[in-house]
Design an enzyme around this catalytic site. Structure first.
Site, short mmCIF file in Angstrom:
data_model
loop_
_atom_site.label_atom_id
_atom_site.label_comp_id
_atom_site.label_asym_id
_atom_site.label_seq_id
_atom_site.Cartn_x
_atom_site.Cartn_y
_atom_site.Cartn_z
N PHE A 89 0.34 -0.86 0.07
CA PHE A 89 0.43 0.08 0.16
C PHE A 89 0.99 1.50 0.14
O PHE A 89 2.17 1.69 0.70
CB PHE A 89 -0.69 -0.10 1.44
CG PHE A 89 -1.81 0.66 1.63
CD1 PHE A 89 -3.59 0.87 1.15
CD2 PHE A 89 -1.43 2.10 1.87
CE1 PHE A 89 -4.19 1.25 1.13
CE2 PHE A 89 -2.94 3.36 1.90
CZ PHE A 89 -3.98 3.01 1.33
N THR A 138 -0.60 14.38 -5.28
CA THR A 138 -0.76 14.83 -3.60
C THR A 138 -0.97 13.90 -2.77
O THR A 138 0.18 13.67 -1.18
CB THR A 138 -1.45 16.10 -3.19
OG1 THR A 138 -2.59 15.43 -3.85
CG2 THR A 138 -0.92 17.16 -4.11
N THR A 151 2.16 7.64 -3.94
CA THR A 151 4.03 8.26 -3.71
C THR A 151 4.77 7.18 -4.75
O THR A 151 4.21 6.57 -5.74
CB THR A 151 4.09 6.83 -2.37
OG1 THR A 151 3.53 5.17 -2.85
CG2 THR A 151 3.19 6.68 -1.09
N SER A 181 1.90 7.72 -15.27
CA SER A 181 2.86 8.82 -15.78
C SER A 181 2.78 10.50 -15.85
O SER A 181 1.73 10.60 -15.07
CB SER A 181 2.28 9.56 -17.14
OG SER A 181 3.26 9.99 -18.14
N GLU A 192 2.15 -3.76 -9.81
CA GLU A 192 1.46 -3.64 -9.13
C GLU A 192 1.79 -5.56 -8.06
O GLU A 192 -0.15 -5.09 -6.94
CB GLU A 192 -0.27 -3.59 -9.78
CG GLU A 192 -0.34 -3.44 -11.10
CD GLU A 192 -0.83 -2.97 -11.76
OE1 GLU A 192 -2.59 -3.48 -10.78
OE2 GLU A 192 -1.85 -2.65 -12.34
N GLY A 193 2.71 -5.15 -7.17
CA GLY A 193 2.40 -5.71 -6.13
C GLY A 193 2.84 -7.66 -6.13
O GLY A 193 2.96 -7.95 -5.38
N GLY A 236 6.20 -8.32 -5.69
CA GLY A 236 6.95 -7.96 -4.30
C GLY A 236 7.01 -7.05 -4.06
O GLY A 236 6.05 -5.85 -4.59
N ILE A 247 8.05 -2.89 -3.54
CA ILE A 247 9.22 -1.82 -4.15
C ILE A 247 9.34 -1.13 -2.48
O ILE A 247 9.19 -0.70 -1.69
CB ILE A 247 8.93 -1.18 -4.84
CG1 ILE A 247 8.61 -1.75 -5.74
CG2 ILE A 247 10.23 0.12 -5.59
CD1 ILE A 247 7.36 -1.17 -7.09
N TYR A 272 -7.33 10.79 -22.16
CA TYR A 272 -7.93 10.78 -20.91
C TYR A 272 -8.78 11.54 -21.14
O TYR A 272 -9.50 13.05 -21.59
CB TYR A 272 -6.87 11.78 -20.14
CG TYR A 272 -7.35 11.64 -18.74
CD1 TYR A 272 -6.19 11.47 -18.07
CD2 TYR A 272 -7.94 12.53 -17.55
CE1 TYR A 272 -6.30 10.60 -16.97
CE2 TYR A 272 -8.35 11.61 -16.77
CZ TYR A 272 -6.93 11.39 -15.51
OH TYR A 272 -7.04 11.14 -14.52
#
Lengths: 586, 586
Positions: free
Chosen positions: B168, B239, B242, B252, B300-301, B304, B306, B506
């Site tokens: 998370f 904001t 992470t 991006s 995406e996990g 493992g 990061i 977008y």
């Protein structure tokens, strides 16, 4: 190679075509010829094209002084193919029949020449093995599929037969990605992409081209150029390497500063695996999990056969200029390259040679021209007055492309940086020469090998702060290795391929052959240089790939767990280890 | 959300700090607090910071006209956390003890609030589920390791216990990468990286920084900025997301034209897997087989946790300017962006909104300022005289950074291209405003959701020649979907992130909530848009990732064989499916 042979074409003969020797090769072929041309089975380039030192008066004394080898001694007689101990093909008739059905009757070959041509790449190790008759295992059959359907049928036939498949592009590998394992018991099939050499489509609006993987560099640029486009990818192997090979090895071209590495400019791929085809889309960027495209780039045949790719293409540039510069030291040159990479200037290529490589460049100048005359003139006096050590001069090239305004502005930015690092602008002459001669080095390697000097290259990449200590460490370790094996050795280096956070250092080394087992000495020297790369924080290769040659340093480079992940990926996709086993992770 | 609450801070209050509400959150925490702050459990941003439409006089009539929702009706009362049906933690005591040993006593939490905060991201689906009390499964425990050793111990404890691990970061995912599977029988551990938020090292010479994965965008830029550096990565979630989250999802940022996507600017990674750590080197480019770094980016996990990365950093730019432009049509704007991408101009960002999004921008203008006043003035007359349809105006931004000369030269090149496509330069005003307001959209989404309008986003990327047909197809399919579910809907779009061969589109869409089961309608609309992406040749997501939300389109995007390869990779690295199972490939 026979210097006296009347049909030998010098490297810089006007109108020299790499395609004139087909008849000769077909004649030697024995089994009819594939229609696909290959390099000399014993060295670089086409039969009949070779280097000659005799119009370069400074080269003989230079090589004699640095490596102790006299180029004026006659080259060893050409190898005799018929004396090679070529093992028989072990391909079972059932497999051959399946391959003929897959690729067509005329496209399956088991002749000795075909199999030898497809056994090795062009590393010094490969050439030394051939010269020593070291051919424990060749492919048992070479197959030339003409389209992706045929590739699928070939791959499935190989999978069904429990055989091994090794994809073959231009055969220019110097990392040992092509040879079967010596103890391979299964039939080995070399899949040559040479017939799949067309630009299939140019999406002009998107600036993307769909290209078959087997196309050689010059052929690709001819096809694109006829429509006003260029891919801009020019690795040193350009004349004899293929798009598929570039992708399979994570290649990088001299103009990567502008055009990107192959990993950047490859936007989509089609890869044939047993029973399936991986096909990605030509999108500019995506968030679709771990990038399957990136996983296939650099896979060296372990994940299947690359059949085609969408690649970025650019309009032929309005203007192109490569300017030469001199620096008083390699340190100054590296620092300038670093500043250029972060500046507002856009460059096509950035390159700076150390003093040794600069001296070598001067020594390869022709009687009539070359870069060496630049320091024979009044410039010498000027540089001396500035306090330069003339033996420490470092030659640099920076390339510019674009509209006239942009080229001018970029040159001005670069000039300012060069001056700030004590360098001077030399002008267009050396750059033009560099552009003409950039693909010739491997011919020189063969030429001096015939005369008793072993030469090879090793490339790495590292962060800017790592480059200089790495460079010094490599120099030191190479010198120690030369001393350990008791040879007179030479090592030289250039920086090429600048990035935001670092650059590539490219080393060329040479030493006298002192024994009948030159691979023993070679292993010591090459091993010392590669070990110095990883010890100093560099990567095992910037663009030459892993293969079998560099595989022993993989765990130190990407960590044991990273290497384990690659092994897990290969085993998962190819549980029986049928796709180029032994490459990257054994 | 309560409009009348006295402590509510408007979005643009000066000096607003996202870190002022810790006490309140700690108080609600129940089990002591982790020291790590999170967004509202029920929406975007920190408790107490919210959007308000009342100083934007054009917004209420705009939303009423386009979506049939009246913003002047009071928002629904805030959700009451205590009424949520939060399932009990199923973490066995043995696992909790092992986690406490691994991460420290105070860093293992099983309180309801902690577990709910870590159950979902911030997609509309996530928010609707929470509002519906749809919480079939939460993590059983949330653990906050303080360093990589603790992460290793946590990962090993989870592996040994046969449990499931979900990393998370900021919790801003809108692709459903965070929630446990509803039928997950194993204990589920959420590993929150929030305590690992430091810039560990800046290699100023190499322009690289080593950073812990749990740092939030503003905190990262504060730490870098204090030393004169920036990473330049500003996704819309900046904001509250992470570094580790950016990498795990192939993020991006708006400034990718200059700074690159996260896949470009991440030069090395450390990733903890059970029993081992994958660690790559900060090299600028390499040929080490399939890139393990690229394999971990976007994982995406699944591969493992990061823990840290080396990322490219840049000196804070000397000059920065974002200029606004108007185009008479979206087609003209797209064509201009395409030409800018191939020109000699270097840009930081390129963006053009379609007419719908431009109209929305005009409608969000404040009484006193905003972009809308630009077309209230004499400009209107000028544009009409030129034959412009004022309802079709498309607003564009192009950003420039660098030395004064370069900024000027780049602006001149862009201006010429803009004019060639019939556009005009509007000036600095709108660009400055864009820069200030670019992170506010998700607050608006929550605000209108409280008032009966469902809004969400979908992004794609495609080649330049695909963009316009894709855009039209998406518009058409969205309108059909709105009709199918019988709602008044709105869809708007901008191009951002230009590349050599294509760009990102977008889309933002909104429609009236018409039933008590809004997810039924949402699935129809969102599904139609995503399907239109892949049908028209685009990717399922440019930078929002796959997660569970987009997983059903993966095979159509990267081919069934590509999806199979990802599944094979995950299964090989994580045979028991303990690392974020269900994400990307179920």
């Amino acid at each position: 190679m026979d210097d006296a042979a009347p049909q030998t074409t010098p490297l810089d003969a006007p109108g020299r075509s790499p395609r004139t020797d087909q008849a000769a090769q077909d004649a030697r072929e024995g089994d009819g010829g594939s229609g696909v041309q290959h390099m000399k089975w014993w060295g670089w380039g086409r039969e009949g094209v070779s280097f000659d030192h005799r119009d370069k008066p400074k080269l003989q004394p230079f090589v004699l002084e640095k490596v102790g080898v006299d180029l004026d001694t006659p080259g060893r007689p050409a190898l005799d193919f018929d004396e090679l101990p070529v093992p028989d093909s072990r391909a079972p008739e059932e497999l051959l029949a399946a391959l003929r059905t897959a690729a067509g009757d005329g496209h399956v070959h088991t002749g000795a020449m075909e199999r030898v041509v497809h056994t090795y790449g062009k590393s010094l190790r490969d050439l030394l093995r051939l010269r020593a008759g070291d051919l424990p295992r060749t492919p048992d059959v070479v197959v030339y599929p003409g389209d992706e359907d045929a590739v699928r049928a070939v791959v499935d036939a190989v999978a069904d037969a429990g055989a091994v498949l090794i994809p073959f592009g231009g055969g220019s590998s110097i990392s040992g990605s092509l040879h079967p394992r010596a103890d391979e018991q299964r039939p080995v099939v070399s899949l040559d992409l040479g017939r799949m050499n067309r630009v299939l489509e140019v999406d002009e609006h998107s600036r993307l081209a769909r290209v078959q993987a087997g196309v050689l560099g010059p052929d690709l640029e001819d096809q694109l150029g006829a429509r006003g486009w260029t891919m801009g990818h020019v690795p040193d192997s350009f004349t004899h390497s293929t798009l598929g090979g570039w992708i399979a090895t994570r290649s990088s071209g001299a103009q990567s500063d502008k055009y990107g590495d192959i990993a950047d400019l490859t936007r989509a791929l089609r890869v044939v695996q047993p029973g399936r085809v991986v096909a990605t889309r030509p999108v500019p960027s995506e968030a679709t999990g771990p990038s399957v495209r990136d996983m296939l780039i650099g896979s060296e045949g372990r994940l299947g056969v690359i059949t085609e790719a969408w690649v970025q293409v650019h309009r032929l540039p309005e203007n192109r200029q490569i300017l030469g510069y001199f620096y008083p030291s390699f340190e100054a040159g590296l620092a300038a390259m670093r500043d250029i990479a972060a500046s507002d200037a856009s460059t096509v290529l950035t390159r700076v040679s150390d003093a040794n490589e600069t001296a070598f460049s001067f020594a390869t100048g022709k009687r009539s021209r070359g870069v060496s005359h630049l320091v024979s003139s009044g410039l010498k006096t000027v540089l001396k007055r500035r306090g330069w050590d003339l033996d420490a001069i470092c030659l640099s090239f920076v390339g510019f492309e674009g509209g006239a305004d942009a080229v001018k502005a970029n040159q001005a930015v670069v000039k300012k940086i060069v001056k700030a690092h004590g360098g001077i602008v030399v002008g267009k002459g050396p750059g033009t020469l560099y552009d003409q001669k950039k693909f010739d080095t491997p011919y020189i390697r063969d030429y001096i090998l015939d005369r008793g000097a072993l030469a090879d290259v090793s490339d790495t990449a590292a962060s800017w702060s790592t480059l200089l200590p790495l460079y010094r460490h490599v120099r030191e370790q190479a010198d120690r290795a030369f001393a350990r094996v008791g040879v007179q050795g030479w090592i030289m280096c250039h920086l090429s391929h600048s990035y935001h956070g670092g650059a590539c250092l490219y080393f060329t080394f040479a030493f006298q052959q002192v024994s009948e087992t030159p691979l023993v000495e070679y292993d010591v020297v090459k091993g010392a240089i590669q070990q110095a790369f990883v010890d100093a924080g560099g990567t095992l290769s910037h663009h030459h790939a892993v293969g079998t040659e560099h595989a022993q340093w993989l765990a130190e480079d990407i960590s044991p767990a990273g290497r384990a992940m690659l092994g897990e990926l290969f085993a998962a996709v190819d549980p029986q280890g049928q796709m180029n086993p032994g490459a990257i992770v054994d």
